[in-house]
Scaffold this motif. Structure first.
Motif, mmCIF file in Angstrom:
data_model
loop_
_atom_site.group_PDB
_atom_site.id
_atom_site.type_symbol
_atom_site.label_atom_id
_atom_site.label_comp_id
_atom_site.label_asym_id
_atom_site.label_seq_id
_atom_site.Cartn_x
_atom_site.Cartn_y
_atom_site.Cartn_z
ATOM 1 N N ASN A 1 0.817 -1.200 0.000
ATOM 2 C CA ASN A 1 0.000 0.000 0.000
ATOM 3 C C ASN A 1 0.852 1.251 0.000
ATOM 4 N N PRO A 2 1.456 1.610 -1.143
ATOM 5 C CA PRO A 2 2.260 2.819 -1.221
ATOM 6 C C PRO A 2 1.407 4.071 -1.086
ATOM 7 N N PRO A 3 2.034 5.201 -0.823
ATOM 8 C CA PRO A 3 1.300 6.452 -0.699
ATOM 9 C C PRO A 3 0.551 6.792 -1.983
ATOM 10 N N GLN A 4 -0.630 7.361 -1.844
ATOM 11 C CA GLN A 4 -1.417 7.733 -3.010
ATOM 12 C C GLN A 4 -0.848 8.984 -3.667
ATOM 13 N N GLN A 5 -0.815 8.990 -4.995
ATOM 14 C CA GLN A 5 -0.337 10.155 -5.722
ATOM 15 C C GLN A 5 -1.440 10.707 -6.631
ATOM 16 N N THR A 6 -2.186 9.854 -7.288
ATOM 17 C CA THR A 6 -3.274 10.280 -8.155
ATOM 18 C C THR A 6 -4.468 9.377 -7.892
ATOM 19 N N ASN A 7 -5.568 9.622 -8.618
ATOM 20 C CA ASN A 7 -6.718 8.725 -8.498
ATOM 21 C C ASN A 7 -7.287 8.472 -9.890
ATOM 22 N N ASN A 8 -6.467 7.891 -10.753
ATOM 23 C CA ASN A 8 -6.872 7.517 -12.102
ATOM 24 C C ASN A 8 -7.437 6.105 -12.032
ATOM 25 N N VAL A 9 -8.746 5.994 -11.766
ATOM 26 C CA VAL A 9 -9.360 4.687 -11.523
ATOM 27 C C VAL A 9 -9.256 3.746 -12.727
ATOM 28 N N PRO A 10 -9.557 4.192 -13.964
ATOM 29 C CA PRO A 10 -9.415 3.263 -15.100
ATOM 30 C C PRO A 10 -8.008 2.681 -15.228
ATOM 31 N N THR B 1 -6.972 -1.297 -14.648
ATOM 32 C CA THR B 1 -6.201 -2.000 -15.681
ATOM 33 C C THR B 1 -4.940 -2.629 -15.091
ATOM 34 N N LEU B 2 -4.242 -1.857 -14.250
ATOM 35 C CA LEU B 2 -3.028 -2.369 -13.627
ATOM 36 C C LEU B 2 -3.329 -3.497 -12.647
ATOM 37 N N MET B 3 -4.449 -3.402 -11.920
ATOM 38 C CA MET B 3 -4.809 -4.462 -10.985
ATOM 39 C C MET B 3 -5.130 -5.758 -11.730
ATOM 40 N N ILE B 4 -5.865 -5.658 -12.831
ATOM 41 C CA ILE B 4 -6.185 -6.854 -13.611
ATOM 42 C C ILE B 4 -4.904 -7.463 -14.188
ATOM 43 N N ALA B 5 -3.995 -6.604 -14.674
ATOM 44 C CA ALA B 5 -2.706 -7.101 -15.176
ATOM 45 C C ALA B 5 -1.932 -7.785 -14.054
ATOM 46 N N THR B 6 -2.011 -7.229 -12.853
ATOM 47 C CA THR B 6 -1.337 -7.821 -11.703
ATOM 48 C C THR B 6 -1.872 -9.217 -11.414
ATOM 49 N N THR B 7 -3.203 -9.379 -11.465
ATOM 50 C CA THR B 7 -3.794 -10.687 -11.176
ATOM 51 C C THR B 7 -3.405 -11.717 -12.230
ATOM 52 N N VAL B 8 -3.276 -11.276 -13.484
ATOM 53 C CA VAL B 8 -2.832 -12.200 -14.536
ATOM 54 C C VAL B 8 -1.418 -12.685 -14.247
ATOM 55 N N ARG C 1 2.534 0.165 -8.873
ATOM 56 C CA ARG C 1 2.033 1.160 -9.822
ATOM 57 C C ARG C 1 0.512 1.298 -9.713
ATOM 58 N N CYS C 2 -0.160 0.185 -9.477
ATOM 59 C CA CYS C 2 -1.616 0.204 -9.355
ATOM 60 C C CYS C 2 -2.049 1.096 -8.201
ATOM 61 N N TYR C 3 -1.425 0.922 -7.023
ATOM 62 C CA TYR C 3 -1.805 1.702 -5.857
ATOM 63 C C TYR C 3 -1.306 3.133 -5.926
ATOM 64 N N GLU C 4 -0.327 3.402 -6.783
ATOM 65 C CA GLU C 4 0.077 4.778 -7.025
ATOM 66 C C GLU C 4 -0.920 5.485 -7.943
ATOM 67 N N ALA C 5 -1.553 4.720 -8.832
ATOM 68 C CA ALA C 5 -2.451 5.303 -9.829
ATOM 69 C C ALA C 5 -3.841 5.585 -9.274
ATOM 70 N N ALA C 6 -4.323 4.756 -8.344
ATOM 71 C CA ALA C 6 -5.700 4.894 -7.871
ATOM 72 C C ALA C 6 -5.812 4.484 -6.413
ATOM 73 N N GLU C 7 -6.906 4.904 -5.782
ATOM 74 C CA GLU C 7 -7.150 4.562 -4.391
ATOM 75 C C GLU C 7 -7.372 3.056 -4.256
ATOM 76 N N ALA C 8 -6.859 2.505 -3.158
ATOM 77 C CA ALA C 8 -6.963 1.062 -2.937
ATOM 78 C C ALA C 8 -8.415 0.596 -2.917
ATOM 79 N N SER C 9 -9.307 1.390 -2.328
ATOM 80 C CA SER C 9 -10.704 0.982 -2.212
ATOM 81 C C SER C 9 -11.376 0.844 -3.571
ATOM 82 N N ALA C 10 -10.878 1.575 -4.574
ATOM 83 C CA ALA C 10 -11.472 1.521 -5.901
ATOM 84 C C ALA C 10 -11.002 0.305 -6.706
#
Length: 295
Positions: free
Chosen positions: A5-14, A18-25, A236-245
């Motif tokens: 859970n790195p510090p949040q920088q932006t909140n680009n949910v899309p 995308t990064l979370m789905i790539a991570t799961t793959v 990168r995923c957690y830097e791009a968007a909020e964890a809850s999203a």
């Protein structure tokens, strides 16, 4: 199977989704490769080599960050950090062993209950208040686990408990992450996760060293690469968007791992596993939603 859970920088949910789905793959591929290698070689050795590359990745990240290695190593709660690292390494060994005896589908179906276990244990471990809605979701999720394990129906296989043990260990690890985050940075926690685990697995795994065939070294290289790539994508995923999203999309790993189990390893998706997994995921998503509402 790791949470950062790195510090949040932006909140680009899309982008985050995308990064979370790539991570799961990538993590599903990692689990598939682990299943193959641990089926041919000792689990301890496989996890040890995987941790060597993970530790190198963690140290490289820390060295490039502000303050370098000294800043990453600085902590006021060394026992918590060491316990976290030891616990995750042990959990990975249990999980990989579970892949070899139960397969990817059933292991991931049961493991999916870990968010519910985090919710249940957050009260006694962190002192957080767990309301009746979350307790209801936890109870429903546990029913899903029972549907998968089917205790009392025919001859119960004790090996089916392995992924449940793994999920409990990972849930406690996740709660220790929260506890450590109260006083330490994410960089510090990530550093201890990789280095402590590497030390532990080297001390154990070196005694189980086996000669590895040439082609399997390629698979080992792929395992190490997917491990590093998966963690990089997650950061990168957690830097791009909020964890809850983005966190609900982590359940895609169950889907991809199940597909891999069926297509590559010839596993069968039994009806009770599909029904139980669906119940667990639904309960987990409700729990994540409640946490977001409370936040």
């Amino acid at each position: 199977m790791s949470t950062i859970n790195p510090p949040q920088q932006t909140n680009n949910v899309p982008l985050g989704v995308t990064l979370m789905i790539a991570t799961t793959v990538v993590f599903a591929l990692q689990d598939g490769i682990s299943r193959h290698l641990a089926g041919e070689y000792n689990t301890m050795m496989v996890v040890m080599i995987r941790y060597w590359f993970f530790a190198a990745f963690v140290i490289a990240l820390a060295a490039r960050a502000r303050g370098g290695l000294r800043a990453a190593m600085r902590t006021s709660q060394p026992m918590i950090q060491i316990t976290r690292g030891l616990l995750l390494a042990a959990e990975i060994c249990v999980a990989v062993f579970g892949f070899t005896v139960l397969g990817l589908i059933e292991s991931h179906a049961v493991f999916a209950c870990y968010p519910l276990l985090i919710a249940a244990l957050s009260g006694p471990i962190l002192g957080e208040r767990v309301g009746w809605r979350r307790w209801s979701a936890i109870a429903v999720g546990f029913i899903g686990v029972l549907i998968i394990l089917q205790p009392g129906i025919g001859v119960f296989d004790p090996l089916a408990i392995i992924p449940l043990v793994s999920s409990v260990m990972f849930a406690v690890y996740g709660l220790l992450n929260r506890y450590a985050a109260r006083r330490d940075t994410t960089a510090t926690s990530f550093f201890y996760t990789g280095t402590v685990g590497a030390v532990l697995m080297t001390g154990i795994g070196i005694w189980f060293w086996q000669p590895m065939a040439g082609p399997d070294w390629l698979w080992m290289g792929a395992l190490c690469i997917t491990g590093v790539l998966g963690h990089w994508l997650l950061i990168r995923c957690y830097e791009a968007a909020e964890a809850s999203a983005v966190q609900p999309f982590a359940y895609f790993q169950l889907v991809f791992a199940s597909l891999l189990g069926m297509v590559v390893f010839g596993e069968t998706l039994r009806d009770n596993v599909a029904i139980g997994a669906a119940i667990i995921v639904a309960a987990g998503l409700f729990t994540l939603w409640r946490e977001r509402v409370k936040g």
